[in-house]
Design a protein around this motif. Structure first.
Motif, PDB file in Angstrom:
ATOM      1  N   PRO A 144       1.013  -1.503   0.004  1.00 56.26           N
ATOM      2  CA  PRO A 144       0.210  -0.311  -0.216  1.00 56.26           C
ATOM      3  C   PRO A 144       0.989   0.972   0.397  1.00 56.26           C
ATOM      4  CG  PRO A 144       0.186  -1.124   2.109  1.00 56.26           C
ATOM      5  CD  PRO A 144       0.360  -1.713   1.469  1.00 56.26           C
ATOM      6  N   MET A 145       0.843   2.552  -0.517  1.00 51.16           N
ATOM      7  CA  MET A 145       1.302   3.225  -0.670  1.00 51.16           C
ATOM      8  C   MET A 145       1.127   3.839   0.754  1.00 51.16           C
ATOM      9  SD  MET A 145      -0.251   5.279  -4.504  1.00 51.16           S
ATOM     10  CE  MET A 145       0.381   6.194  -4.157  1.00 51.16           C
ATOM     11  N   GLN A 146       0.334   3.801   1.475  1.00 52.22           N
ATOM     12  CA  GLN A 146       0.113   4.569   2.619  1.00 52.22           C
ATOM     13  C   GLN A 146       1.140   4.561   3.043  1.00 52.22           C
ATOM     14  OE1 GLN A 146      -1.859   3.146   0.915  1.00 52.22           O
ATOM     15  NE2 GLN A 146      -4.223   4.172   0.724  1.00 52.22           N
ATOM     16  N   ILE A 147       1.855   3.623   3.382  1.00 52.89           N
ATOM     17  CA  ILE A 147       2.936   2.723   4.117  1.00 52.89           C
ATOM     18  C   ILE A 147       4.662   3.874   3.628  1.00 52.89           C
ATOM     19  CG2 ILE A 147       4.727   1.106   2.643  1.00 52.89           C
ATOM     20  CD1 ILE A 147       4.704  -0.542   4.821  1.00 52.89           C
ATOM     21  N   GLY A 148       4.281   4.457   3.403  1.00 58.27           N
ATOM     22  CA  GLY A 148       5.002   5.735   2.770  1.00 58.27           C
ATOM     23  C   GLY A 148       4.513   6.435   3.878  1.00 58.27           C
ATOM     24  N   ALA A 149       3.574   6.830   3.928  1.00 61.53           N
ATOM     25  CA  ALA A 149       3.472   7.939   5.508  1.00 61.53           C
ATOM     26  C   ALA A 149       3.497   7.207   6.599  1.00 61.53           C
ATOM     27  CB  ALA A 149       1.716   8.625   5.187  1.00 61.53           C
ATOM     28  N   ALA A 150       3.999   5.916   7.583  1.00 61.30           N
ATOM     29  CA  ALA A 150       4.318   5.667   8.262  1.00 61.30           C
ATOM     30  C   ALA A 150       4.825   6.591   9.774  1.00 61.30           C
ATOM     31  CB  ALA A 150       4.533   4.469   7.990  1.00 61.30           C
ATOM     32  N   PRO A 151       4.527   6.909  10.174  1.00 60.55           N
ATOM     33  CA  PRO A 151       5.577   7.970  10.924  1.00 60.55           C
ATOM     34  C   PRO A 151       6.877   8.072  11.242  1.00 60.55           C
ATOM     35  CG  PRO A 151       3.821   7.644  12.095  1.00 60.55           C
ATOM     36  CD  PRO A 151       3.056   7.192  10.846  1.00 60.55           C
ATOM     37  N   VAL A 152       6.909   7.176  11.773  1.00 56.08           N
ATOM     38  CA  VAL A 152       7.908   6.394  12.597  1.00 56.08           C
ATOM     39  C   VAL A 152       8.408   4.537  12.229  1.00 56.08           C
ATOM     40  CG1 VAL A 152       7.773   7.664  14.333  1.00 56.08           C
ATOM     41  CG2 VAL A 152       6.439   5.494  14.436  1.00 56.08           C
ATOM     42  N   LEU A 153       7.989   4.357  11.016  1.00 55.66           N
ATOM     43  CA  LEU A 153       8.655   3.401   9.948  1.00 55.66           C
ATOM     44  C   LEU A 153       9.420   3.140  10.481  1.00 55.66           C
ATOM     45  CD1 LEU A 153       7.238   0.484  10.295  1.00 55.66           C
ATOM     46  CD2 LEU A 153       7.120   0.829   7.674  1.00 55.66           C
ATOM     47  N   SER A 154      10.792   2.327  10.332  1.00 60.99           N
ATOM     48  CA  SER A 154      12.336   2.331  10.364  1.00 60.99           C
ATOM     49  C   SER A 154      12.558   0.782  10.105  1.00 60.99           C
ATOM     50  CB  SER A 154      13.331   2.991  11.875  1.00 60.99           C
ATOM     51  OG  SER A 154      12.724   1.963  12.540  1.00 60.99           O
ATOM     52  N   PHE A 155      11.959   0.477  10.141  1.00 59.24           N
ATOM     53  CA  PHE A 155      12.273  -1.439  10.207  1.00 59.24           C
ATOM     54  C   PHE A 155      11.526  -2.066   9.097  1.00 59.24           C
ATOM     55  CE2 PHE A 155      12.531  -5.755  10.164  1.00 59.24           C
ATOM     56  CZ  PHE A 155      14.322  -6.001  10.487  1.00 59.24           C
ATOM     57  N   LEU A 156      11.531  -2.182   7.841  1.00 55.86           N
ATOM     58  CA  LEU A 156      10.454  -3.544   7.101  1.00 55.86           C
ATOM     59  C   LEU A 156      11.305  -3.959   6.286  1.00 55.86           C
ATOM     60  CD1 LEU A 156       7.069  -3.461   5.404  1.00 55.86           C
ATOM     61  CD2 LEU A 156       8.230  -1.480   4.009  1.00 55.86           C
ATOM     62  N   ASN A 157      10.274  -5.338   6.740  1.00 58.78           N
ATOM     63  CA  ASN A 157      10.928  -6.988   6.061  1.00 58.78           C
ATOM     64  C   ASN A 157       9.294  -7.151   5.214  1.00 58.78           C
ATOM     65  OD1 ASN A 157      12.116  -9.062   5.384  1.00 58.78           O
ATOM     66  ND2 ASN A 157      13.317  -9.720   7.486  1.00 58.78           N
ATOM     67  N   VAL A 158       9.536  -7.716   3.408  1.00 65.82           N
ATOM     68  CA  VAL A 158       8.403  -8.014   3.470  1.00 65.82           C
ATOM     69  C   VAL A 158       9.369  -9.114   2.947  1.00 65.82           C
ATOM     70  CG1 VAL A 158       6.790  -6.510   3.680  1.00 65.82           C
ATOM     71  CG2 VAL A 158       8.223  -6.376   2.005  1.00 65.82           C
ATOM     72  N   ALA A 159      10.776  -9.791   2.174  1.00 66.19           N
ATOM     73  CA  ALA A 159      11.023 -10.509   1.686  1.00 66.19           C
ATOM     74  C   ALA A 159      10.975 -11.499   2.013  1.00 66.19           C
ATOM     75  CB  ALA A 159      12.594 -10.848   2.466  1.00 66.19           C
ATOM     76  N   ASN A 160      10.356 -12.364   0.796  1.00 66.84           N
ATOM     77  CA  ASN A 160       9.957 -13.843   0.397  1.00 66.84           C
ATOM     78  C   ASN A 160       8.202 -13.826   0.277  1.00 66.84           C
ATOM     79  OD1 ASN A 160      13.091 -14.875   0.343  1.00 66.84           O
ATOM     80  ND2 ASN A 160      12.812 -15.173   1.886  1.00 66.84           N
ATOM     81  N   CYS A 161       7.982 -12.983   0.130  1.00 68.62           N
ATOM     82  CA  CYS A 161       6.287 -13.744  -0.085  1.00 68.62           C
ATOM     83  C   CYS A 161       5.832 -12.955  -1.052  1.00 68.62           C
ATOM     84  CB  CYS A 161       5.644 -12.183   0.600  1.00 68.62           C
ATOM     85  SG  CYS A 161       6.480 -11.341   2.731  1.00 68.62           S
TER      86      CYS A 161
END
Length: 458
Positions: A214-231
């Motif tokens: 989702p495009m909204q994930i780019g607006a997550a205010p404090v998200l620093s670690f995002l791991n969606v590998a192997n999905c």
């Protein structure tokens, strides 16, 4: 022991070592039996220690049986730690009624039962951290767990392969800061509400998530670690500047890598491998130089790019993997790689790279691993490679078109254990006697090179 407030056990050898101890310390507030070498089951008498604030049975891999229901009597308990054991069965249902319980860890055990059932579905009034990863739990993450646990900040259900279903949209309205659910069967799209969440860490690697990120994930205010590998995700990649760790490898992301990736100047780890990215690698990758530690570039046959010279600006980079694009990555290795003084591992194998290996490689003082196999590199090995004697340990350069004589400077590479040059048919002359000074060398592969002579021959 009747007045003891804290008990920290040393390894105990008796068959049932702690049952009598439990009834002798009614005023104990902390009972730490971690690493005590315990076996058998946790006795029901633990429920008599009603003054307990912390109870720890971690790292006793011979503890078996279920958690006693009498744990619900410990109304002063704030932390229950039962990890790396063989505890099985379900969590006692009445644990959700413990008014002060803030930390619940039952990790790497044999815990079963459904996340949809109590105590999870009842919520926990004071719980801030719930870690039940690496068990045999099933079911889906219930919305009630987030709604009825108003203090919950850390949730870890990773490595429960029977956990399934969609992530609840309540993730966005909770106060969760860390959510780990990797290696589960969670499916569906990632909820758009993540973009409004308080999450700093979201790890969903190896799940069945599908659809567009989702495009909204780019607006997550404090998200620093995002791991969606192997999905099974697709769409565009986020370019939110707060990210320090972005792992999207082995998905179905398509299209060109956006130039906005250069805005992710806080990134420490960037994994874009095994996606069907097209077009040229943006020169803006060079803007990530101050913090970026590891970079894994798209290994896509649809890529149509050279290696940007701006990669030389990545002064903090220690790991660079741009392998396996076949015809997608072409051209020469830029001389600017010599400026990457911190780089320890350079993997460029299985591409269509051409030209000579630049002499500037001798300036890469930290380089320990060099993978260049299955390209079309030509010309001699640069004599400057001998400058890497303090660091270089592993070289793969087979199946290229390298030519001329092997440099005598190879003898300075006293830490190299493996060097593969097979199928470089343009190499000629004698193997230099200096190779004998490579004290750590266990394998030197010179097969399928008819122009080479034995060591010391003319």
């Amino acid at each position: 022991l009747a007045a003891a407030a804290v008990v920290k056990a040393e390894p105990i050898e008796a068959a049932d070592p702690y049952q009598q101890c439990l009834v002798d310390i009614p005023s104990c507030t902390v009972l730490d039996l971690a690493y005590a070498g315990l076996s058998s089951t946790i006795p029901s008498e633990v429920g008599t220690l009603t003054a307990l604030v912390r109870l720890a049975f971690g790292n006793n891999d011979a503890i078996v049986g279920t958690l006693p229901t009498e744990l619900a009597n410990l109304t002063a308990l704030t932390s229950l730690e039962v990890y790396n054991t063989r505890v099985n069965g379900s969590l006692p249902p009445l644990l959700s009624q413990l008014p002060t319980l803030r930390n619940l860890q039952v990790q790497n055990s044999d815990l079963s039962g459904s996340l949809d059932a109590v105590p999870f579905s009842d919520g926990f009034p004071s719980l801030t951290s719930l870690q039940v990863d690496a068990n045999a739990l099933s079911g889906s993450v219930p919305p009630e767990l987030l709604v009825l646990s108003p203090e919950l900040e850390v949730l870890n259900v990773a490595n429960n392969v029977l956990v399934q279903g969609w992530l609840p949209t309540e993730v966005g309205s909770s106060i969760l800061t860390s959510l780990r659910a990797s290696n589960t069967r969670i499916t569906g799209p990632l909820p758009t509400e993540v973009g409004a969440s308080n999450l700093t860490l979201l790890d969903l690697q190896g799940t069945l998530l599908a659809g567009a990120l989702p495009m909204q994930i780019g607006a997550a205010p404090v998200l620093s670690f995002l791991n969606v590998a192997n999905c099974r995700l697709n769409g565009t990649l986020p370019t939110e500047a707060a990210l320090t760790n972005l792992r999207t490898g082995n998905n179905a992301f398509t299209g060109a890598l956006p130039t906005e990736v250069g805005q992710l100047t806080s990134l420490v780890f960037l994994d874009l491998s095994l996606n069907e990215v097209t077009g040229a690698l943006p020169t803006e990758l060079g803007l990530l130089g101050e913090n970026l530690f590891q970079l894994e570039l798209p290994s896509s046959t649809l890529l149509n790019s050279t290696l940007p010279t701006e990669l030389g600006n990545l002064s903090a980079l220690q790991f660079l993997d741009a392998s396996d694009s076949r015809a997608g990555l072409y051209g020469s290795i830029p001389t600017e790689v010599g400026a990457m003084a911190a780089l320890s591992q350079l993997s460029l194998g299985r591409n269509e790279l051409t030209g000579a290996l630049p002499s500037e490689i001798g300036l890469m003082a930290a380089l320990s691993l060099l993978r260049l196999a299955d390209n079309a590199l030509s010309g001699p090995l640069p004599t400057s490679i001998g400058l890497l004697g303090a660091s270089l340990q592993f070289v793969e350069a087979q199946a290229n078109s390298l030519s001329s004589r092997l440099p005598t400077e190879m003898g300075r590479l006293t830490r190299v254990t493996y060097w593969d040059l097979n199928s470089n048919t343009g190499l000629t002359g004698a193997v230099p006697t200096e190779v004998g000074a490579m004290a750590a060398l266990t394998r030197l592969d010179l097969r399928f090179i008819s122009g080479l002579c034995e060591v010391g021959s003319n």
